[in-house]
Design an enzyme around this catalytic site. Structure first.
Site, PDB file in Angstrom:
ATOM      1  N   CYS A  28      25.899 -33.503  43.256  1.00  0.00           N
ATOM      2  CA  CYS A  28      24.948 -34.572  43.603  1.00  0.00           C
ATOM      3  C   CYS A  28      24.526 -34.472  45.074  1.00  0.00           C
ATOM      4  CB  CYS A  28      25.617 -35.917  43.312  1.00  0.00           C
ATOM      5  SG  CYS A  28      24.714 -37.351  43.897  1.00  0.00           S
TER       6      CYS A  28
ATOM      7  N   CYS B 113      24.681 -37.686  47.053  1.00  0.00           N
ATOM      8  CA  CYS B 113      26.081 -38.020  47.350  1.00  0.00           C
ATOM      9  C   CYS B 113      26.527 -37.328  48.633  1.00  0.00           C
ATOM     10  CB  CYS B 113      27.005 -37.605  46.205  1.00  0.00           C
ATOM     11  SG  CYS B 113      26.660 -38.414  44.632  1.00  0.00           S
TER      12      CYS B 113
END
Length: 108
Positions: free
Chosen positions: A32, A35
């Site tokens: 991600c 993230c």
């Protein structure tokens, strides 16, 4: 130095739900991109507000039980816990000022 501790399905109840202070859990995954962008911001917040909040990370791919229980299907998602209950959910990576605004009630 990292201020973010990893939590797992096995340690979630003891670490998060039994915590005495406000705890923020970031559900993330290694693949991600947002993230990864959020991680240094959470590090800063953890350092700056260490006396009022605890920020933890949980890998949603490796800890499906917690990810499913807390409906962490879009990553990153942050859950704010007080007294073992979710009191706020923040979805997506945000710049530090926007995240501080969202978390302001819990940072004092």
């Amino acid at each position: 130095m990292t201020h973010l501790t990893a939590v797992t399905d096995a340690t979630f109840d003891q670490t998060v739900l039994s915590a005495d202070n406000t705890t923020i859990v970031e559900f993330w995954a290694p693949w991600c991109g947002p993230c990864r962008a959020l991680s240094p911001i959470l590090e800063q917040l953890a350092e700056e507000h260490a006396d009022t909040i605890t920020i933890l990370k949980i890998n949603a791919d490796e800890n499906l039980k917690s990810a499913m229980e807390y409906r962490a299907m879009s990553l990153p998602v942050m859950k704010v816990f007080q007294g073992g209950e979710v009191v706020k959910t923040i979805v997506g990576a945000k710049p530090k000022p926007a995240l501080e605004f969202e978390l302001a009630p819990y940072l004092t």
